[in-house]
Write an enzyme that holds these catalytic residues in place. Structure first.
Site, PDB file in Angstrom:
ATOM      1  N   CYS B 161       0.804  -1.221   0.000  1.00  0.00           N
ATOM      2  CA  CYS B 161       0.000   0.000   0.000  1.00  0.00           C
ATOM      3  C   CYS B 161       0.838   1.272   0.000  1.00  0.00           C
ATOM      4  CB  CYS B 161      -0.966  -0.026   1.180  1.00  0.00           C
ATOM      5  SG  CYS B 161      -2.050  -1.462   1.083  1.00  0.00           S
ATOM      6  N   HIS B 289      -2.358   8.120   6.596  1.00  0.00           N
ATOM      7  CA  HIS B 289      -2.632   6.870   5.876  1.00  0.00           C
ATOM      8  C   HIS B 289      -4.050   6.440   6.270  1.00  0.00           C
ATOM      9  CE1 HIS B 289      -1.885   3.348   3.589  1.00  0.00           C
ATOM     10  NE2 HIS B 289      -1.937   2.522   4.606  1.00  0.00           N
ATOM     11  N   HIS B 323      -9.710   2.488   0.712  1.00  0.00           N
ATOM     12  CA  HIS B 323      -8.270   2.276   0.699  1.00  0.00           C
ATOM     13  C   HIS B 323      -7.910   1.741  -0.679  1.00  0.00           C
ATOM     14  CE1 HIS B 323      -4.282   1.334   1.441  1.00  0.00           C
ATOM     15  NE2 HIS B 323      -4.355   0.577   2.524  1.00  0.00           N
TER      16      HIS B 323
END
Lengths: 267, 394
Positions: B161, B289, B323
């Site tokens: 990620c 994040h 996400h």
């Protein structure tokens, strides 16, 4: 032109078990034994991580550790660039087979091991390192791309960089591309300044001129056969030149461009 | 670090196609999350990009056809990005512009579909399946380089990620060493069975829309996005936003769980500040994040408080986008440039009650205020942490 110095090497390939033991083969003094690639079990990993670590993880950790010991550097002192075309194909295959069935749950462990940087993650855990890692894929050009990136990082960050390359063939029915038959890993410690114990200097440049496999093929036909069949083994021409302490110049193909490598001994 | 000017950027996500649509969704606090119905998965919410099934790649790029490259193609066509790169290609030469793009799963959906059509006798995948141009990790870099007519070095960065955030740092190294003069950075990750069912197996999917920083947050919503930026060596005439610093660390702790003490995240944020030669109080907003899992948000709150104290506004925009895996770095970098350009902070979306244990300056409402510098965080499996600092050059 970007210059870096090599301070340590690690290597595992068919009949090539470590840098020191491979010197005779790389110098053309003796033939390569027809042995399969040894897959060491890294002592660095804790038992539960060892259980989870697949073939390519064990292989990559072995060559990374060897290269750092060779360079006499602490394991947690280097930034890393990992290069692999295929990553861990065994893990990806198991997940793809499970995904082909609608209601079967995925294994959480296999899922988190499927990321391309799982090997690098296990490395930073094993080495107890907070240093940054990047993980690159460049298909059959992975070595040239990762080398260009690692040398650039050593220069830009003024830090030693571990370049770790590993590839194993994808299991069927995934295509046997670009690694076929051959399992191979190599690691290089690259420094921006010349170290006392220096194995060679590299000048690396990129140019938009096409090159072919022949422009970077190892001299020895048996080693060339490995390079032809594994992107990480494209490092064998460099390994030959370093073992022979010879000046050399070769061009690694990268799509329609090339990464040119000039090797000079530190003597 | 040498500052790098962002001379152009583009973004496509569930917030919309292009910067203007993205900005409007942020301003209007309109989420892109909707109930999931993808690849046989109907649990949770997703941030899906509309129109991908209908989008056809240009004929010369047909071999690359898969969801991930359709998404990347939409991004290249949005915001006049391809035209801006064409202009740079004339100015700098195609050999001097690198392609450094991040992805976690590349075009794996194409491979998943091929596995559903194996030959019953031999187990072989359909002959029409083109692994090299779809699922292979390098396929995205090949696609972008081919689509933009570039001839510089190209690489795919894949650190889960954090992939497209880390791509900025890798591009900065290439420019600093002289391997190129400019780079197309960014990435793409798209919905696939692997991600949806993998995070379900980890029991990290929220049944409702993800709500980062909420006291009752219960996981992530998966999203998809693609975005790109053109980074060039800083020059006098540049009036836009500049990448001022990048920092990265490894946790060296666990493959999928963050260090509870946030040490890796703290190191990445301090590294980015040091690279930008800025003190912590020069940052006016931190785009977290902020995935929406209990552990991730708590660890990041701890880390941000360590670096910035309680006073610096911070928020996650994943309540809008979900996400988006390896593409969240460039998505949130684009959001950072929008915040800087338009002088506003998007407060966390969907928060009913802020986690009372949090000590950082999490905001839950939009606020207009001029911003000098914005930090963007991206963390990933494998314990990868990456922080970027954007702003106007002094």
């Amino acid at each position: 032109m970007s210059r870096a110095y090599i301070a340590g090497i690690g290597l595992q390939g068919p009949g090539l078990a470590g840098w020191t033991d491979s010197l005779g083969v790389l110098r053309g003094e003796r033939p390569r034994d027809a042995l399969a690639t040894a897959i060491p079990m890294p002592a660095l990993l804790a038992p539960n991580e060892r259980r989870r670590a697949g073939l390519v993880t064990r292989l990559a950790l072995a060559v990374a550790e060897e290269a750092l010991h060779h360079a006499a550097l602490p394991l947690d002192s280097v930034r890393s660039v990992f290069g692999s075309a295929n990553g861990d194909g065994q893990v990806v295959l198991k997940l793809l087979e499970t995904l082909a069935e609608p209601d079967r749950p995925l294994s959480p462990t296999q899922f988190h091991n499927s990321v391309h940087n799982a090997v690098a993650g296990y490395w930073s855990i094993a080495a107890g390192s907070a240093q940054p890692v990047t993980c690159l894929g460049g298909y059959d050009a992975t070595f040239g791309i990762a080398l260009l990136k690692a040398v650039s990082e050593a220069i830009a960050e003024r830090m030693p960089v571990l370049l770790c390359l590993y590839d194993a063939p994808l299991p069927p029915p995934l295509p046997d591309l670009p690694a076929r038959d051959v399992i191979f890993a190599a690691a290089f410690i690259l420094l921006p300044e010349r170290p006392d114990a220096c194995l060679g200097a590299l000048d690396v440049t990129y140019a938009a001129e096409a090159a072919t496999f022949a422009d970077a093929a190892p001299r020895d036909p048996s080693l060339a056969a490995l390079a032809m069949n594994n992107p990480a083994a494209m490092s064998l021409r460099l390994l030959e030149s370093l073992a022979m302490e010879q000046t050399d110049r070769f061009a690694l193909p990268m799509l329609d461009g090339r990464v040119t490598v000039e090797v000079s001994p530190c003597r | 670090m040498l500052p790098l000017d962002i001379t152009h950027g583009t973004i496509v996500s569930a917030l919309g196609r292009g910067a203007a649509a993205t900005l409007a969704s942020l301003r209007d606090r309109r989420t892109g999350l909707a109930p999931c119905d993808f690849a046989g998965v109907t649990a949770g919410y997703v941030g899906q990009v509309a129109g991908l099934d209908e989008h056809a790649l240009p004929l010369p790029l047909a071999a690359f056809d898969c969801r991930n490259h359709r998404l990347a193609d939409l991004a290249l066509r949005a915001d006049g990005f391809a035209e801006a790169v064409a202009e740079a290609r004339e100015r700098l030469g195609p050999a001097r512009i690198a392609v450094v793009v991040g992805t976690s799963t590349s075009g794996i959906l194409a491979c998943e579909q091929a596995f559903q059509h194996r030959d019953p006798a031999t187990g072989a995948l359909p002959a029409s399946f083109d692994y090299v141009h779809t699922h292979d990790i390098f396929a995205l870099a090949r696609f972008v380089r081919t689509a933009l007519g570039l001839r510089g070095p190209a690489m795919t960065v894949s650190v889960a990620c954090a992939s497209s955030a880390r791509a900025f740092m890798d591009a900065a190294h290439l420019i600093a060493s002289g391997a190129c003069d400019a780079a197309v950075v960014g990435g793409a990750d798209s919905l696939c069975g692997m991600t949806l069912r993998g995070f379900a197996a980890l029991e990290l999917i929220s049944p409702g829309p993800s709500r980062p920083c909420d006291a009752a947050r219960d996981g992530i919503s998966i999203g998809e996005a693609s975005g790109f930026m053109l980074l060039e060596r800083a020059s006098r005439g540049h009036a836009g936003i500049t990448l001022l610093g990048a920092g990265a660390t490894s946790d060296g702790y666990h493959i999928s769980a963050p260090r509870p003490d946030g040490a890796g995240a703290i190191g990445a944020m301090r590294g980015a500040l040091a690279a930008a030669a800025l003190p912590a109080d020069a940052i006016d907003y931190v785009n977290l994040h902020g995935t929406g899992t209990r552990a991730n948000d708590a660890a990041e709150d701890h880390a941000v408080t360590e670096v910035f104290g309680p006073g610096v506004p911070c928020s996650s925009t994943k309540g809008w986008s979900g996400h988006t895996m390896g593409s969240c770095g460039v998505l949130e970098a684009m959001i950072a440039t929008l915040c800087l350009t338009h002088g506003f902070i998007p407060g966390c979306l969907g928060v009913t009650e802020l986690d009372s244990s949090f000590r950082s300056g999490v905001t839950t409402a939009n606020e207009d205020r001029p911003l000098r510098h914005v930090m963007s965080n991206a963390f990933g499996f494998g314990g990868v942490n990456c922080s970027l600092v954007f702003g106007h050059r002094a």
